[in-house]
Design an enzyme around this catalytic site. Structure first.
Site, mmCIF file in Angstrom:
data_model
loop_
_atom_site.group_PDB
_atom_site.id
_atom_site.type_symbol
_atom_site.label_atom_id
_atom_site.label_comp_id
_atom_site.label_asym_id
_atom_site.label_seq_id
_atom_site.Cartn_x
_atom_site.Cartn_y
_atom_site.Cartn_z
ATOM 1 N N GLU A 1 80.657 121.859 87.161
ATOM 2 C CA GLU A 1 80.034 120.534 87.248
ATOM 3 C C GLU A 1 78.640 120.613 87.875
ATOM 4 O O GLU A 1 77.744 119.862 87.506
ATOM 5 C CB GLU A 1 80.921 119.611 88.094
ATOM 6 C CG GLU A 1 82.190 119.212 87.351
ATOM 7 C CD GLU A 1 83.372 118.972 88.275
ATOM 8 O OE1 GLU A 1 83.888 119.966 88.838
ATOM 9 O OE2 GLU A 1 83.776 117.810 88.427
ATOM 10 N N HIS B 1 86.084 112.617 86.381
ATOM 11 C CA HIS B 1 85.959 114.031 85.963
ATOM 12 C C HIS B 1 85.074 114.163 84.727
ATOM 13 O O HIS B 1 85.150 115.157 84.007
ATOM 14 C CB HIS B 1 87.329 114.668 85.615
ATOM 15 C CG HIS B 1 88.277 114.788 86.749
ATOM 16 N ND1 HIS B 1 89.637 114.743 86.582
ATOM 17 C CD2 HIS B 1 88.061 114.969 88.071
ATOM 18 C CE1 HIS B 1 90.232 114.882 87.752
ATOM 19 N NE2 HIS B 1 89.299 115.011 88.679
ATOM 20 N N ARG C 1 98.550 112.660 94.320
ATOM 21 C CA ARG C 1 98.556 111.322 93.717
ATOM 22 C C ARG C 1 99.681 111.222 92.695
ATOM 23 O O ARG C 1 99.935 112.179 91.953
ATOM 24 C CB ARG C 1 97.221 111.036 93.023
ATOM 25 C CG ARG C 1 96.099 110.830 93.997
ATOM 26 C CD ARG C 1 94.771 110.637 93.276
ATOM 27 N NE ARG C 1 93.831 111.690 93.628
ATOM 28 C CZ ARG C 1 92.786 112.037 92.899
ATOM 29 N NH1 ARG C 1 92.535 111.426 91.760
ATOM 30 N NH2 ARG C 1 91.989 113.000 93.294
ATOM 31 N N ARG D 1 76.301 114.198 92.904
ATOM 32 C CA ARG D 1 77.467 113.714 92.171
ATOM 33 C C ARG D 1 77.804 112.347 92.762
ATOM 34 O O ARG D 1 78.039 112.220 93.964
ATOM 35 C CB ARG D 1 78.649 114.660 92.366
ATOM 36 C CG ARG D 1 79.903 114.105 91.765
ATOM 37 C CD ARG D 1 81.085 115.003 92.020
ATOM 38 N NE ARG D 1 82.257 114.482 91.361
ATOM 39 C CZ ARG D 1 83.439 114.322 91.969
ATOM 40 N NH1 ARG D 1 83.591 114.640 93.230
ATOM 41 N NH2 ARG D 1 84.447 113.843 91.289
ATOM 42 N N ASN E 1 77.492 117.210 96.657
ATOM 43 C CA ASN E 1 78.699 116.454 96.351
ATOM 44 C C ASN E 1 79.333 116.053 97.681
ATOM 45 O O ASN E 1 79.971 116.863 98.344
ATOM 46 C CB ASN E 1 79.644 117.352 95.532
ATOM 47 C CG ASN E 1 80.939 116.652 95.170
ATOM 48 O OD1 ASN E 1 81.175 115.517 95.575
ATOM 49 N ND2 ASN E 1 81.774 117.338 94.407
#
Ligand code: ADP
Length: 411
Positions: free
Chosen positions: A394, A184, A245, A95, A16
């Protein structure tokens, strides 16, 4: 092969690559057991370092700058060779953040696929170029191994048009791909699958709302096992408030910042992506643990008040988002909490659930407090709707999907 790894037959190396980091994990796809994992962080700075963990040991290697993604992957390759683990690796699973509308499935990486990932960088300028660097570095380090891309947007490709179309001229979607994609996806898919097992129902019959609360946060409505709406949009800025964010804001604020407060577009971008959210409102930290501590113990009333406000707004916005997704479903088996905050913060879960009593959510506080740090379980009070805490993984999805894809390619 060393003694510890002799028990494993095959493994997938999951990569990733972020803009300044590379997370990696060597994993047995059938069990999800991690043989070796680690993180290279602060790349391209003086603090560049790589941490490698094996069962029972942790090794931190400081790197001399300038150290980039390619260098980090070379260190990983050396370590894998030294530990005699290379022969276990059957494929590399990457990913990849944005797969646009084209990639709803894991995909074997070819030069055409790399070109598409490059084109999609328009929609994910911070992520897709870093993902490509990881792919190319692995191609040169492991030229004999297949490479698979698993897209973070893929799970949400089942969203109907009414969920993904913005209230903008339709031509912007048709000509420029301006629509909601969601992110996600790999995490929402993993926890939905696990929830189905916990609820003792086939995934295809499960109706769920999943809240992934980490540094980035998103809420997804899952109908019959498929994503039908999600809070992140064309970019990972839409939806609920996050660590740094802003989540949803009135787009008019951007004009105001530029026209009346002298902001440049780059400054607005930085403000909304890096200086807002929990960090912006608290003026203290984007880390939920630091804010909870400040709220409970800080003796400075101003700091305490701002930390409390940031956490309160965070929870209210998430509760509103969860409630809004009841409009996407005709029945609801339960809510899932996952991600660093969702899995660990009993306080945040309590605050969110308090605001969802109309949907028959209510927590058993003993179970809530006991279900943290990797523990999974249903924390709902008796007769209330299920509220599941599930530790996401993940990397395991990427390892599993890479293996399945290769098995299909061979058969
Ligand atoms: P990422 O999105 O980068 O994968 P994570 O899923 O690891 O992030 O989540 C990071 C967030 O989880 C941080 O805000 C951190 O404060 C929060 N977190 C981790 N452990 C706890 C805890 N025990 N209590 C509250 N928040 C926690």
């Amino acid at each position: 092969m060393n003694q510890k790894s002799a028990q494993y037959h095959d493994a997938i190396l999951v990569i990733n690559c972020g803009s300044s980091s590379v997370k990696f994990s060597l994993m047995e796809p059938s069990t999800g057991n991690t043989i070796l994992s680690g993180l290279a962080e602060c790349l391209l700075t003086d603090e560049a370092r790589i941490t490698i963990k094996e069962v029972g040991s942790k090794n931190v290697i400081s790197l001399t700058s300038p150290f980039d993604h390619k260098n980090a992957l070379s260190v990983l390759v050396e370590q894998l060779q030294e530990k005699k683990l290379v022969s276990l690796i059957k494929a590399i699973g990457h990913r990849v953040v944005h797969g646009g509308e084209k990639y709803a499935q894991p995909t074997l990486i070819t030069s055409d696929v790399k070109e598409e990932i490059k084109q999609l960088a328009k929609l994910a300028p911070l992520h897709n170029p870093a993902n490509l660097i990881g792919i190319e570095a692995c191609e040169s380090a492991f030229s004999h191994l297949p490479q698979v891309a698993v897209f973070d947007t893929a799970f949400h490709q089942t969203m109907p048009e009414k969920s993904f179309i913005y209230g903008l001229p339709y031509a912007l979607y048709k000509q420029h791909g301006i629509r909601r994609y969601g992110f996600h996806g790999t995490s929402h898919y993993f926890v939905a699958k696990k929830a189905a097992v916990m609820l003792n129902k086939p995934l295809t019959e499960c109706n769920l709302i999943s809240a992934h609360l980490g540094n980035g946060c998103s809420v997804t409505a899952i109908k019959n096992g498929e994503s039908v709406d999600t809070s992140l949009g064309m970019t990972p800025l839409e939806g609920v408030m996050m660590g740094t964010r802003s989540g949803d804001v009135d787009a008019g604020i951007i004009f105001h910042l530029v026209e009346h407060l002298g902001y440049t577009i780059e400054q607005v971008d930085k403000l909304l992506n890096k200086e807002s959210g929990l960090l912006g409102v608290s003026a203290l930290s984007n880390d939920c643990r630091a804010l909870e501590e400040a709220m409970l113990t800080n003796t400075d009333e101003t700091i305490k008040k701002q930390a409390t406000l940031a956490l309160t707004v965070f929870c209210y916005r998430i509760a509103k988002s969860i409630a809004s997704y009841s409009a996407s479903l005709t029945s609801l088996d339960g809510l899932i909490f996952t991600g660093g905050i969702g899995e660990n913060s009993d306080w945040i879960r309590t605050e969110i659930i308090k605001q969802l009593s109309l949907l028959n959510f209510s927590l058993c506080e003993d179970k809530n407090q006991a279900t943290r740090f990797g523990q999974c379980g249903n924390i709902a009070s008796e007769n209330a709707r299920a509220c599941l805490v599930i530790a996401t993984n993940e990397e395991w999805v990427i390892a599993e999907q890479s293996t399945l894809l290769l098995a299909k390619a061979v058969s």
